[in-house]
Design a protein around this motif. Sequence first.
Motif, PDB file in Angstrom:
ATOM      1  N   LEU A 204     -35.850 -31.902-151.898  1.00 50.75           N
ATOM      2  CA  LEU A 204     -35.164 -32.926-152.677  1.00 50.75           C
ATOM      3  C   LEU A 204     -34.523 -33.975-151.773  1.00 50.75           C
ATOM      4  O   LEU A 204     -34.616 -35.181-152.044  1.00 50.75           O
ATOM      5  CB  LEU A 204     -34.102 -32.259-153.546  1.00 50.75           C
ATOM      6  N   LEU A 205     -33.899 -33.522-150.685  1.00 52.21           N
ATOM      7  CA  LEU A 205     -33.177 -34.450-149.825  1.00 52.21           C
ATOM      8  C   LEU A 205     -34.112 -35.443-149.143  1.00 52.21           C
ATOM      9  O   LEU A 205     -33.765 -36.619-148.991  1.00 52.21           O
ATOM     10  CB  LEU A 205     -32.371 -33.684-148.775  1.00 52.21           C
ATOM     11  N   HIS A 206     -35.291 -34.989-148.760  1.00 54.44           N
ATOM     12  CA  HIS A 206     -36.171 -35.930-148.063  1.00 54.44           C
ATOM     13  C   HIS A 206     -36.807 -36.919-149.040  1.00 54.44           C
ATOM     14  O   HIS A 206     -37.395 -37.913-148.631  1.00 54.44           O
ATOM     15  CB  HIS A 206     -37.232 -35.185-147.243  1.00 54.44           C
ATOM     16  N   ARG A 207     -36.676 -36.675-150.362  1.00 52.17           N
ATOM     17  CA  ARG A 207     -37.211 -37.611-151.357  1.00 52.17           C
ATOM     18  C   ARG A 207     -36.197 -38.671-151.768  1.00 52.17           C
ATOM     19  O   ARG A 207     -36.578 -39.654-152.410  1.00 52.17           O
ATOM     20  CB  ARG A 207     -37.618 -36.846-152.620  1.00 52.17           C
ATOM     21  N   THR A 208     -34.927 -38.468-151.486  1.00 46.16           N
ATOM     22  CA  THR A 208     -33.893 -39.347-152.044  1.00 46.16           C
ATOM     23  C   THR A 208     -33.262 -40.234-150.978  1.00 46.16           C
ATOM     24  O   THR A 208     -33.288 -39.926-149.787  1.00 46.16           O
ATOM     25  CB  THR A 208     -32.797 -38.512-152.726  1.00 46.16           C
ATOM     26  N   SER A 209     -32.676 -41.319-151.433  1.00 48.23           N
ATOM     27  CA  SER A 209     -32.008 -42.253-150.546  1.00 48.23           C
ATOM     28  C   SER A 209     -30.773 -41.614-149.932  1.00 48.23           C
ATOM     29  O   SER A 209     -30.254 -40.611-150.432  1.00 48.23           O
ATOM     30  CB  SER A 209     -31.625 -43.517-151.318  1.00 48.23           C
ATOM     31  N   ALA A 210     -30.287 -42.220-148.850  1.00 48.45           N
ATOM     32  CA  ALA A 210     -29.229 -41.598-148.038  1.00 48.45           C
ATOM     33  C   ALA A 210     -27.983 -41.287-148.856  1.00 48.45           C
ATOM     34  O   ALA A 210     -27.387 -40.205-148.705  1.00 48.45           O
ATOM     35  CB  ALA A 210     -28.891 -42.503-146.860  1.00 48.45           C
TER      36      ALA A 210
ATOM     37  N   LEU B 165     -27.604 -40.764-152.158  1.00 49.80           N
ATOM     38  CA  LEU B 165     -27.824 -39.677-153.105  1.00 49.80           C
ATOM     39  C   LEU B 165     -28.070 -38.359-152.372  1.00 49.80           C
ATOM     40  O   LEU B 165     -27.591 -37.301-152.802  1.00 49.80           O
ATOM     41  CB  LEU B 165     -28.997 -40.007-154.023  1.00 49.80           C
ATOM     42  N   ALA B 166     -28.786 -38.401-151.255  1.00 46.59           N
ATOM     43  CA  ALA B 166     -29.027 -37.186-150.477  1.00 46.59           C
ATOM     44  C   ALA B 166     -27.713 -36.589-149.984  1.00 46.59           C
ATOM     45  O   ALA B 166     -27.513 -35.366-150.029  1.00 46.59           O
ATOM     46  CB  ALA B 166     -29.946 -37.491-149.297  1.00 46.59           C
ATOM     47  N   ALA B 167     -26.797 -37.432-149.526  1.00 49.25           N
ATOM     48  CA  ALA B 167     -25.502 -36.937-149.063  1.00 49.25           C
ATOM     49  C   ALA B 167     -24.716 -36.301-150.204  1.00 49.25           C
ATOM     50  O   ALA B 167     -24.057 -35.269-150.024  1.00 49.25           O
ATOM     51  CB  ALA B 167     -24.707 -38.084-148.438  1.00 49.25           C
ATOM     52  N   HIS B 168     -24.806 -36.901-151.382  1.00 53.11           N
ATOM     53  CA  HIS B 168     -24.111 -36.348-152.552  1.00 53.11           C
ATOM     54  C   HIS B 168     -24.695 -34.991-152.940  1.00 53.11           C
ATOM     55  O   HIS B 168     -23.960 -34.047-153.256  1.00 53.11           O
ATOM     56  CB  HIS B 168     -24.229 -37.325-153.725  1.00 53.11           C
ATOM     57  N   LEU B 169     -26.011 -34.882-152.892  1.00 54.12           N
ATOM     58  CA  LEU B 169     -26.647 -33.614-153.228  1.00 54.12           C
ATOM     59  C   LEU B 169     -26.324 -32.544-152.191  1.00 54.12           C
ATOM     60  O   LEU B 169     -26.095 -31.376-152.538  1.00 54.12           O
ATOM     61  CB  LEU B 169     -28.162 -33.808-153.338  1.00 54.12           C
ATOM     62  N   ARG B 170     -26.288 -32.931-150.916  1.00 53.91           N
ATOM     63  CA  ARG B 170     -25.952 -31.960-149.879  1.00 53.91           C
ATOM     64  C   ARG B 170     -24.517 -31.464-150.047  1.00 53.91           C
ATOM     65  O   ARG B 170     -24.231 -30.284-149.855  1.00 53.91           O
ATOM     66  CB  ARG B 170     -26.137 -32.588-148.494  1.00 53.91           C
ATOM     67  N   ALA B 171     -23.621 -32.373-150.451  1.00 56.05           N
ATOM     68  CA  ALA B 171     -22.217 -31.984-150.652  1.00 56.05           C
ATOM     69  C   ALA B 171     -22.047 -31.086-151.872  1.00 56.05           C
ATOM     70  O   ALA B 171     -21.033 -30.392-151.997  1.00 56.05           O
ATOM     71  CB  ALA B 171     -21.351 -33.232-150.790  1.00 56.05           C
TER      72      ALA B 171
ATOM     73  N   GLU C  90     -28.865 -24.598-156.666  1.00 54.88           N
ATOM     74  CA  GLU C  90     -29.331 -23.235-156.404  1.00 54.88           C
ATOM     75  C   GLU C  90     -30.119 -22.630-157.553  1.00 54.88           C
ATOM     76  O   GLU C  90     -30.935 -21.728-157.341  1.00 54.88           O
ATOM     77  CB  GLU C  90     -28.137 -22.339-156.067  1.00 54.88           C
ATOM     78  N   HIS C  91     -29.876 -23.099-158.775  1.00 55.74           N
ATOM     79  CA  HIS C  91     -30.540 -22.485-159.927  1.00 55.74           C
ATOM     80  C   HIS C  91     -31.173 -23.554-160.819  1.00 55.74           C
ATOM     81  O   HIS C  91     -30.719 -23.790-161.940  1.00 55.74           O
ATOM     82  CB  HIS C  91     -29.547 -21.639-160.723  1.00 55.74           C
ATOM     83  N   PRO C  92     -32.227 -24.201-160.343  1.00 58.75           N
ATOM     84  CA  PRO C  92     -32.887 -25.210-161.173  1.00 58.75           C
ATOM     85  C   PRO C  92     -33.609 -24.559-162.349  1.00 58.75           C
ATOM     86  O   PRO C  92     -33.921 -23.369-162.327  1.00 58.75           O
ATOM     87  CB  PRO C  92     -33.892 -25.848-160.202  1.00 58.75           C
ATOM     88  N   VAL C  93     -33.851 -25.364-163.371  1.00 55.93           N
ATOM     89  CA  VAL C  93     -34.610 -24.911-164.533  1.00 55.93           C
ATOM     90  C   VAL C  93     -35.995 -25.553-164.468  1.00 55.93           C
ATOM     91  O   VAL C  93     -36.118 -26.781-164.402  1.00 55.93           O
ATOM     92  CB  VAL C  93     -33.898 -25.282-165.845  1.00 55.93           C
TER      93      VAL C  93
END
Length: 405
Positions: free
Chosen positions: A245-251, A253-259, A265-268
């Motif tokens: 996911l992180l390598h697909r998103t802009s910096a 949004l990627a930082a927000h997802l990493r935080a 952890e539990h996608p549907v």
Amino acid sequence: MAKGRVVIVGAGPAGSALAYLLARRGVEVALLERHPDFDRTFRGDGLQPSGLDAFDQMGLGDRLRQLPQAIVNTIELYQGGRRRARLATESLGFIARFIPQPAVLAMLTEESRKHPSFQLHMRTTVRDLIRSGNRVIGVQTDGPDGPREFPADLVIGADGRYSMVRNRGAFTELPSPQHFDVLNFMVPFPDFWPDRTTVRLELGPGCLTGGIPTADGRLWMGITIQKGQYKALRAAGPDGLTEELLHRTSADLAAHLRANAESLEHPVLLDVIVGCLETWTAPGLLLLGDAAHPMAPNGGQGINMALRDALIAANHLCPVLTRGSTATDLDAAARRVAEDRMPEIIAIQEHQRKQTQTFLRSDRFSSRLAMRLLPLLAKSRLAHLLIGKRLRSLQHGVVPVRLNA
């Protein structure tokens, strides 16, 4: 003759809407739902104008608009870490209103309860169909009080893409191979997001990652993956999906997802299934919604087509059920429902197929190129002229649907 008895299996959009339309005409209807409540995430929330119109025709438009919702006015397209286009939804014909489906279903069943001929049975799972000769005359269930039988003049299977009624009815399913699935998850709403009316789409080579504000103040994230790829992502360990996911998103949004990695952890998983049965009926039985024609997620058509199924079903079934007609008359009415709905379903599924082939085939150079050029196409007046009329028809319906029951 007494008014007919109907059992509807599945309290999704098609089943709940039709139950309401039948009950208000005095038809005895039992709505069966296997879950204990409607509170399940990642159901289709996007209402097109065709879906909103269905509620208006049912007389429930004002109630619907009082529910929590997210109205989307803008779509931003990101590519290679940069915003490439910012587009008004009104000019593109995209979904502009997201209303949580659990709230929609609760509202529909609440309205149905105002009519004494309506019964809702939650935690009730259909195990089999009851037959007399070759005719379905009811269902066998397991519920809170144990096994039970529900007799019916007509059983309606509105129990979704994995329909038990379709399976037990021995309908022949038409294979329609798909090339992608969708992973869904929720994260906190980012501080850097422009506003709560903006959707962001991150465009990759034959893949798409979307962020949509939700009615409860969070951000819904969806990521397309190749069919079957989820197994490999899980095998890569707890960081497999996160890194993908992180390598697909802009910096930002990627930082927000990493935080907020714990939210990932539990996608549907939405196992994308598409098809349309040649026959939606059997003696004493009718299939509607995803049970008859599972839709692809692109364009958010599933809930809207299900609602339009319910309107047409009410048109044909109410006159027969309220006058206590014969089984032959009831079966003929059920067949007319399918005949009326088939052209629109086929047209929309064909459009979805072309969308997938054009943009979401990561294994094809042409698809990767089309996704690369999408921001330019979206901003082009020529693109609006070429596809604008088609998009508007998909938003408002390919064929006229008017409720007269």
